[in-house]
Design an enzyme around this catalytic site. Structure first.
Site, PDB file in Angstrom:
ATOM      1  N   CYS A  45      62.258  66.439  -8.511  1.00  0.00           N
ATOM      2  CA  CYS A  45      62.983  67.298  -7.594  1.00  0.00           C
ATOM      3  C   CYS A  45      62.387  68.676  -7.315  1.00  0.00           C
ATOM      4  O   CYS A  45      61.708  69.270  -8.151  1.00  0.00           O
ATOM      5  CB  CYS A  45      64.420  67.493  -8.038  1.00  0.00           C
ATOM      6  SG  CYS A  45      65.202  65.976  -8.537  1.00  0.00           S
TER       7      CYS A  45
ATOM      8  N   GLY B  41      59.170  65.313  -4.760  1.00  0.00           N
ATOM      9  CA  GLY B  41      60.186  64.268  -4.644  1.00  0.00           C
ATOM     10  C   GLY B  41      60.066  63.544  -3.326  1.00  0.00           C
ATOM     11  O   GLY B  41      60.434  64.087  -2.292  1.00  0.00           O
TER      12      GLY B  41
ATOM     13  N   ASN C 267      66.993  70.858 -10.050  1.00  0.00           N
ATOM     14  CA  ASN C 267      65.703  70.398 -10.557  1.00  0.00           C
ATOM     15  C   ASN C 267      65.741  70.556 -12.057  1.00  0.00           C
ATOM     16  O   ASN C 267      65.978  71.650 -12.565  1.00  0.00           O
ATOM     17  CB  ASN C 267      64.560  71.226  -9.959  1.00  0.00           C
ATOM     18  CG  ASN C 267      63.201  70.807 -10.514  1.00  0.00           C
ATOM     19  OD1 ASN C 267      63.032  69.673 -10.945  1.00  0.00           O
ATOM     20  ND2 ASN C 267      62.258  71.722 -10.497  1.00  0.00           N
ATOM     21  N   GLY C 268      65.513  69.443 -12.766  1.00  0.00           N
ATOM     22  CA  GLY C 268      65.568  69.459 -14.219  1.00  0.00           C
ATOM     23  C   GLY C 268      66.364  68.276 -14.719  1.00  0.00           C
ATOM     24  O   GLY C 268      66.609  67.316 -13.972  1.00  0.00           O
TER      25      GLY C 268
ATOM     26  N   TYR D 178      49.781  69.510 -13.377  1.00  0.00           N
ATOM     27  CA  TYR D 178      50.080  68.281 -12.699  1.00  0.00           C
ATOM     28  C   TYR D 178      50.989  68.418 -11.475  1.00  0.00           C
ATOM     29  O   TYR D 178      50.699  67.895 -10.419  1.00  0.00           O
ATOM     30  CB  TYR D 178      50.804  67.410 -13.734  1.00  0.00           C
ATOM     31  CG  TYR D 178      50.784  65.967 -13.462  1.00  0.00           C
ATOM     32  CD1 TYR D 178      49.892  65.130 -14.107  1.00  0.00           C
ATOM     33  CD2 TYR D 178      51.666  65.417 -12.552  1.00  0.00           C
ATOM     34  CE1 TYR D 178      49.886  63.779 -13.859  1.00  0.00           C
ATOM     35  CE2 TYR D 178      51.653  64.078 -12.303  1.00  0.00           C
ATOM     36  CZ  TYR D 178      50.773  63.256 -12.962  1.00  0.00           C
ATOM     37  OH  TYR D 178      50.763  61.934 -12.717  1.00  0.00           O
TER      38      TYR D 178
END
Lengths: 495, 495, 495, 495
Positions: free
Chosen positions: D26, D52, D127-128, D267
Site C-alpha cells: 500500500c 500497490g 499502509n502497514g 526495495y
C-alpha cells in the site's frame, strides 16, 4: 502499410511525448509445421510489441480450415488467453502487430489480411509501406475490385487474386512486381509459409528455426523469446517459400545492393536484436561513443533520456570517462491517458512518466543523451525539469543526425514542417529546447557506428533519406497527390 | 441471405423452444433526406427486431463520407446509445437486422454491406435468400473477386462493381438480372436511396413517408413507430430510386403476377403490420376462425400458446363460442441462457418461459391453439404441462397446414427430416405430442383466411412450398450441391 | 426496504411509462438441504424477476464457508452463468431481487446482506419496508454501529448482532420486536433457513417443497418454475425455522388478523401465482367483471392496455359480452433506453413499446381496460394513439379504485401530489387523459373480486391505504421527518 | 493491512517472477483545501503505483457530501477518466493503492474505508499491518460489531466509532492506542485531513505542500509528480491534523527513537524518492559500492538484473571499475498472463520479460547484481539464460543481506520455509542458482550504505528483522494463532 485514417478518433494521446517520437509501422511473424503454431506466434508478436501497439492479429490453418483473430490493443490483451489460442488451431500461422497512430483506427485495417482466392485461402501481413499503393488501388477499383480496408496492403491480395498464372508462387511474384516502396511480408496458404522482402531490403526480416520448423519474423528478439535459433536474414529481393517439400528461395528481381533502413539501429529494433548481423545495442553504444568523440560536453554526469537514450549514454559515458547516472527516473506504469481537468494540474506534461532524480542532478553539469530529436517538445520539458532539479548546466547530445525529411517507407514521421530540424538551425534548436549546448551525431558518424568507413554518396549503403533527403525509390503516390488525385476512402466505421 | 456458418459457436440456445420455431431472415429500413436519418433508422430497426435478433447495422452518408456501425446483438444494445448515433451523421441511411441462428455468427456477415466502387460508396441490406448465390460466388471468385463474408448478399456488390454500364441504376439492374430467389433490398449511394423487390415479390417491402422523406422498409410497424405514413407496397419486380430529382420507379423484369410468401401472415410479420394490404392480425384471427369451422374441438376453454397462438386463439374462441383464457403464462424476461447444472434441474425445458395457469386449466377440457408446428418438441412439453396442471382433455389445433418441405427463400427451416409433418401422419404426430386430438388448418383454409376463395393450383397466389412442395423459382445451388460442388468458405473468425 | 438514493444517477428511464407505474420492492427465495441450492435459487429469482429488475443476489453456505454474489442487473445477466453458480456451492441458499428505481443504485444496497456475527455468518433478504427504519438506524449509529448501506434492512443485522440472547432464534426474534412496518424475510445461518413475516402479513411469503427440501419464497410461480410443490402460506407474524432437526414454527407476536396488501392481486404478483389461496388471474378477471357490472361502457370492442390490463379485460369482455381484441400491440423487445436526439423524434413516447393495431380500432367505439392509474401520463398517450388510429370513441375503465395515498410498505409510489387521483376529480382526470368516459372500480368492488362481501371498515381485511388512507401501522419515520430529523446518508459511491 | 484472502482466485501469475519478489502493501495520499483534490490524489496515487498494483480508491468531500470510488486494477484504469474524477468533487480527498497478491482479491477490501459515524463521515487509508488486528477484531465482533471486510484496517473505524470521547481527534487517538504493529494512516472527516504514523515510524509518511495546501503521502515522488514541495517527514508517533484553523501536531505516545523499515531503501521506495532525508537512489548505489568493497567478483562486465538491480549495479561498477552493460533486456510490455498451452512452450519462464543481450554477454565473465534474493526461482533462470547466451563465468551478487525471517508489518513475504536463505547456506544457495560464486551484502554493509557507522545491537536504528529476526513490536496475533484461535472470515464474495 499505409492507413488513410478517415476520422480523428479519440486516441491515447501521450502527454509525456506530445507526439514527439517516431513510430514504427508493424512487425510480422510466421511459422510452419509446429503443433503450437498460434501460441508460438502470439509469443513472437509479444516480443515484437514495440513495433506496433495498436492492434494485433493471427491467422492459422488447421489442415482443413483457416482461423483468424484480429483485435485492437496489445498482443497480451487478446492472445495471452487460452480460449483465443484454442480457436486458432493448426500447424501454420502468421501474425502481425500494428503501430499506434494518433488518428482513428478501425478493425478492418488490422492484419493479417485474409482472402479466399480461387486457389484457396491466402493470408498476408505486411511491414513497410508501398509508395504506389494508392495508384494501384485506383486502378484495381476501376476494374471492379472491392476494397474492404483503407490499407495499401490489401492491393497485394487483389493483385494475387487477379493473376492468371498457374502456380501460386508465380501469382505472388507477379503481384510483387507491381509494388514500389518497402515490404517485408509473411504470408501463408493452406500449404505454404511465404516470406518476401522488397528489392532493397528496406525493412528487416529474418529466418529462424524451432524444433525443425522454419520461422520468419521481423527481429531476432522474437526468436529468442521462444528459444528459436537464428538462421539468416531473408535477403533483399528474396521470396522464401516453405512447404512439405522443404525450403525454396526465389530471387525474381534484378540483383541490386541492399539498402536497409538505418533507423532500425537508431530507434526501432530492440537493443537485444541482431539486425543485418549487427547487435543493435552495440551500434547504439557506438553512436554514443562517436558522439563523445565528435562533440563531447563539459559535464559532471551523463544522464540518459529513458529509455530511448540509455545505450547511447552508456557508450558516451565510457568513451568520455564521465559517470553514467540515472538522473531521470521513468515511471513504467503507462500514465498516458490521465486527464488534466484544470489549468492548475494541466502542465504536468512529462512528469507523468519522467521524474528528475534530484540527488543526482542538483549542483551538477549534466549532459543529456537521447537517440533522436523529432519535434523537440519533449526535450524542452526535460531540460526544464533538469534545471528545476538544480542542474547548473544542461548539455544536450543527440546520437543521430538532424531529421530533415519525412519517411514514406513505414515510419510515421510528422509532416516536414513539424520536424524541428527541417526548419531550424542547430543554434535555433538549442534556444528552443533551452539547453546550454546542443550537438547531433554526423551522418558519417552514424555510418561509422554501424561499421562503415563513411557514407558512399554514389551508392548509399543504407536508406537514410530522413537525414539526407535521398529517397531510394520513386514516390509515385506522392507525385499523383501533388497532381490532385483525391483520396478514395469514404467509409468511417463507427467504432 | 444465406450464411454458411462455418463453426458451431457457443450460442443462445433457447430451452423453451428447442429450435422448435422457424426464424425469419432479416428486416430492412432506409430513409432519404432526413437530418436524423440514423436515429430514425435505429427506431425502425427496433420495430423490426422480431425479424432478426442476431445482429444489426446502419450505414449513413453525411454529404461527404459514409459511416457504418455493425454489431452483434439487439438493435437496442447498440443503437439506443447517443454516441453511436452521433457517429452516424447524415441524411441518408439504410439499416438491417439479422436473425438469430443456432450456429455461429461472425461480424463479417452483419449487414448492410458496404463497398467502395469506382462510382463511389455503395451500401446494401438484403432480406431474402438467393437460390443461386453459391453458384454466382464460385464464378466471381474464379474471376479474381475477393469475398469477405460468407453471405450470398456479397455477390450483389461484386456484380454491381463489375458492371460496365455507365449509370448506377443500370449497373444495379444488371446485377439483379443475375439473381435467382428472393430479395427485398434497400441500398444507398452518396446520392440515392434504392429499394428493389424480386420479380415474384416473395419477401415484403413497403414505401412510407415522414416529413416528406421517403422510407422503404420490411413492415408497416416500422413506419408506425416513428409516426410515418404508409404510402404503398413496393411492387414485385420493382426497382425504386429516390434522389434529389425525386422518386423513380423501374420495372426491368418481365411482368408476372406477384407470389408473396404466405408465412409472413402466419408467422413472421408483426400482428399490427399491414402486409399486401391485409391486416396480419385479422388474417391470423381468420385462420383461427377457419380452424374452428374446419376442426372444432370439444372443449371448455380456448388456450393460446403464447405469444404465437394468441390472435388465432381469439379468432377461434369467437367463432367457436368457447371462452378464451390465459391458461399459459409467459415470463417475458428472456431466460433462455440459463444453465442447468445437474440432472435434477436439467429438465426445466419449457418452464423458464412458460408456466401453466392452474386456476384456468385444472379440471377443464382445453383446446390449445398455436400458429404452426415445426419439430413438435415444444408442443410435447406444453401438452404435458397442461396435463400436470389438471387439464382433463388436451386438444391441439394448428392454425396453418402441416409443414412438409424446407424453405430456401429466407426462412431458416430445419432439414426436411426434422420437420415433424414431413415424416409423420397426423395420427402419429398426435401420439408424439400426446394430445387427445390434433388438427391442422387446410391449405384452402389458409387461402380463405387471406381472402382468396381457394388456392389456384395453376398459378398459386402465394409462395407456399413449405405446405405444398411447389417452389416458385429454380433451386440452382441445391442442384449444384447434389452434384458435389463443395463449399468455398474456409475462414473461421475466432470469436 | 428503504433505499435513500443519494444521487440522481443515469438511469434506464422508460419513455413508454414516464414513471407511470408502481414498482414492487423485492422478491425473496430460500432453500435448505439441496445439493443445487444456488442454481435452484437462481431459477426461483428468475420467476420473481417482475418483483425487482434492478439487482439480484444469492448467498450460499457449503458446510464450512459462505459464498456471496450480488450484482446490478437482471437475474439472468449474472446467475444464468455456470461459473457464477459454481462459485456458490452449498446446500443452503437465499436469494433476493430488487426493484428498479429511477434514482441511483449502488451495489452496497444489493441484498441478501451478510454479516459475520459472533455466532457465525448470517445472511438476510427483505421484501417490505420498515416504517421505523431510519429511527432505528439513528439509534444504532449513536451506539457506535457502522452502517455500510443506505438500506433499512441493514438495521436488522445490527439488532441481531447486538442481542445478548443465547439462542440464535431468540436473537432474531428480539430484533424483529423492534421493527415496525412490513417485512417478509428469508435468512440463513450456517445451520438454519429462516423465514419471517410481519405481524400483519403485509407482503406475501409461501412455503414449498422440492425433493423433500423446504423452500420459502414470495410467490408460488417461483415454486412452479422448478417443479416444487406448494405447501402453505407462511402466516402473518410467523417465524419459520428449518434445520437438521426439521421444521419449527414460532409465533412470537400477539395474534392479530392478517391484513395482506391488496395490491399483490391488482398489480404485483404474477397472474399464475396463488396469493393467500386465491388465483391472481381469477381475481383480476373478477375485477374486470365487477367493473363491467359497475360501469359498463358503450363499446364495440374491449381493448386491454398490454400487458397490465389483459386479465381484467378478458373478465370485462366476458361479463359485458363485447369482443376482446388486441387493439394495442406491445413490442416485447425492451426499447426503454432509446435516445431521442432531436425534437422531431423526441415525441415517440409510448410508441417504442406500444403500437395501435389499426385494423381493430379504426371506426370502432373502444373500451380500454387497465389495472390501475398512477400519474396518468401513459394513459394520455394511449388514448391519443387510439384516436389517431381511428377509434370513434375511447372509454377508459380502471379495474381498481383511485390511488389517493402513497405507500410506505414496499411499493414505490410517487409523492402524493404526483398521484393523479389525489388532486383531481374523476371528471378532471377524464379531461386530462382525453377519454370520452372514465370509471374506476369501487373499493367494495375490489373486495368482491377477492371474494369478500365488502370491506369491513372496523377491521379491514386487507392493507388498502392507497385507496382509503387507512395505514395499518404507525409511520414513525415519517413523523420524525416532519419533526426535522435529517437524513444520515452522506456517502455517494461513484458509479 | 492484513487481508485474509479467503479463496484462491484466478490471478495474474507472473511467470517471470514465480512469486520471487517481495510485495509492498500500500501507498497513501491525502490533500486538504484544493479545488482539484481528487485529480491531484489520482496523480499522486499514479506515482505510488509501485506500492500497490491490485486496487485503488479515492474518497472526497465536497462540503456537504462524501464521494467514493474504489476499484480493482491500476490507478490509471479507473482514475485517469474524467467522468470518474468528476464524480469525486470536493476540496479534501484521501486515496490508497493496494498491492497485488497471488491470492484472491475482493472489492470489499479496497481502501480507503468509509463509515458514517455519529459524528459524521470518516474515511481512512492504511499502509502497514497491525500485529494485533485479529485479536481486536475478535473482541469487537464479540461486542456486536459488524465487519464488512477481511482487512485489519476496518477495526480502526470500529474503535473510533465506539469511542466515547467528545473531540474527534480524541476518539482517533483513543483508537490508535489500541493498535500494535505498523501504520501510516491518512484519514479525513468533513472538516479535517489527518495523518498518523505508528510510534516507531515503521512505514514512511511525508508532508508536502502545493499552492498552500497540505499533502500527506507515502513517498516524495508523489509530491514531485504534481510539482508539490516537500516539507518534512511525519515523525514516528505523530498525529498530524489539518483543518480550517491550520496545522496541528500531536504526539500522544511516549517518545521513542524512530525505527523505520530498512526495506524501503533496498526495495520498495522509488529511486527518485527521499526517505528519511536520504536519496533512495544514492543508498542503492552505496549498497552496490559496499558490495564491491566486501565481495568483488572477477568479471569483465557488470550486468544488472533489470530493473531491480540497476542502481546497485551502477554503484558496483563505479566502485569496482568494471564496465556497466545491459546484458539483460527487459520487455516493458507486461507479458505476465501468457498461457503456456503445451509442454513445448511451457518452459518460457523468465523470457516473457527478460532476454539475454548476447552481444554483451557472449564470451564474457559477468557479475549479475540484484537488490535481494527471496525464493531464488528467478535467479536460477537468469543464470541459466546468461550461460546459454555464452557467458563464460556468472557471478551473482546481492546488494542486501540474506532474508531469513518473514515480515509482519506490511511486506508480503513468503512463509519462512519458502525463503531460500532461511533453509540454505550460502554455498547451498550458490549451487541452487547455479552461479560460479554468490555473495550478499553484510548487515553492517547495509547500515553503512544508509550512512550509519554500523548497526547498534542494543537499539537498532532500523526495522530489520527480515535479516536479523529481531521484531520491533509484540506479535500478538501470531501468538494467538499458535494457541489455536481460528480465522473469523467466512464469506467469500463470488467475484
Amino acid at each position: 502499410m499505409t492507413v488513410s485514417t478517415e476520422r480523428a478518433a479519440p486516441t491515447c494521446f501521450d502527454p509525456a511525448l506530445d507526439g514527439d517520437r517516431l513510430r514504427e509501422e508493424c512487425g510480422v511473424f510466421g511459422i510452419y509445421g509446429h503443433r503450437d503454431a498460434a501460441a508460438i506466434t502470439a509469443l513472437g508478436l509479444h516480443a515484437l510489441q514495440h513495433r506496433g501497439e495498436e492492434a494485433a492479429g493471427i491467422v492459422s490453418f488447421d489442415g482443413s480450415r483457416f482461423h483468424s483473430e484480429r483485435r485492437l490493443g496489445l498482443v497480451e490483451d487478446t492472445f495471452s488467453k487460452r480460449h483465443i489460442i484454442e480457436q486458432l488451431p493448426g500447424h501454420i500461422a502468421v501474425g502481425h502487430v500494428r503501430y499506434s497512430t494518433t488518428g482513428g483506427t478501425i478493425l478492418r485495417n488490422v492484419q493479417p489480411f485474409f482472402a479466399e482466392l480461387e486457389s484457396g485461402g491466402f493470408a498476408v501481413g505486411h511491414n513497410g509501406n508501398l509508395t504506389n499503393g494508392l495508384t494501384l488501388r485506383r486502378r484495381l477499383v476501376g476494374e471492379g475490385a472491392m476494397m474492404h480496408s483503407t490499407s495499401d496492403t490489401e492491393v497485394i491480395l487483389h493483385l494475387v487474386a487477379r493473376s492468371r498464372r498457374n502456380r501460386f508462387v508465380d501469382k505472388f511474384v507477379e503481384a510483387l512486381r507491381e509494388l514500389e516502396g518497402s515490404y517485408s511480408l509473411v504470408a501463408m496458404t493452406n500449404k505454404k509459409l511465404i516470406a518476401a522482402r522488397d528489392p532493397l531490403g528496406i525493412r528487416p526480416l529474418v529466418l529462424g528455426e524451432l524444433d525443425g520448423c522454419p520461422i520468419v519474423t521481423s527481429e531476432t528478439c522474437a526468436l529468442d523469446i521462444i528459444g528459436a535459433k537464428y538462421v539468416r536474414d531473408i535477403e533483399n529481393g528474396e521470396v522464401f517459400v516453405y512447404d512439405e517439400t522443404g525450403a525454396h528461395s526465389y530471387k525474381p528481381f534484378p540483383a541490386v545492393a541492399p539498402r536497409p533502413c538505418i533507423f532500425e539501429y537508431i530507434y526501432f529494433s530492440r537493443p537485444d536484436s541482431m539486425v543485418g548481423g549487427r547487435s543493435v545495442y552495440e551500434v547504439r553504444k557506438n553512436m554514443g561513443a562517436e558522439l563523445a568523440r565528435e562533440a563531447a560536453a563539459p559535464a559532471d554526469v551523463v544522464v540518459p533520456v529513458p529509455d530511448s537514450g540509455v545505450p547511447a549514454a552508456i557508450g558516451y559515458a565510457q568513451a568520455a570517462g564521465v559517470p553514467y547516472e540515472l538522473g531521470i527516473i521513468r515511471n513504467h506504469y503507462v500514465g498516458r491517458t490521465f486527464i488534466q481537468p484544470t489549468q492548475s494540474v494541466r502542465e504536468l506534461g512529462v512528469r507523468l512518466k519522467h521524474n528528475a532524480n534530484r540527488a543526482v542532478v542538483a549542483g551538477k553539469r549534466i549532459v543529456l543523451i537521447d537517440d533522436s530529436l523529432v519535434r523537440g517538445t519533449t526535450s524542452v520539458k526535460i531540460v526544464q525539469m533538469m534545471r528545476e532539479a538544480g542542474a547548473t548546466e544542461v548539455h544536450f547530445r543527440i546520437a543521430s543526425p538532424p531529421i530533415t525529411h519525412p519517411d514514406y517507407y513505414g515510419i510515421d514521421t510528422p509532416e516536414r514542417e513539424k520536424l524541428l530540424a527541417a526548419t531550424h538551425s542547430i543554434e535555433e534548436m538549442r534556444q528552443y529546447i533551452g539547453a546550454d549546448s546542443l550537438a547531433f551525431l554526423s551522418v558519417d558518424g552514424i555510418y561509422r557506428a554501424v561499421g562503415e568507413e563513411r557514407r558512399d554518396p554514389a551508392r548509399p549503403q543504407f536508406t537514410d533519406h530522413c537525414f539526407t533527403g535521398e529517397y531510394p525509390t520513386p514516390l509515385t503516390d506522392l507525385a499523383a497527390e501533388k497532381n490532385g488525385k483525391s483520396q478514395l476512402s469514404l467509409l468511417a466505421e463507427a467504432s
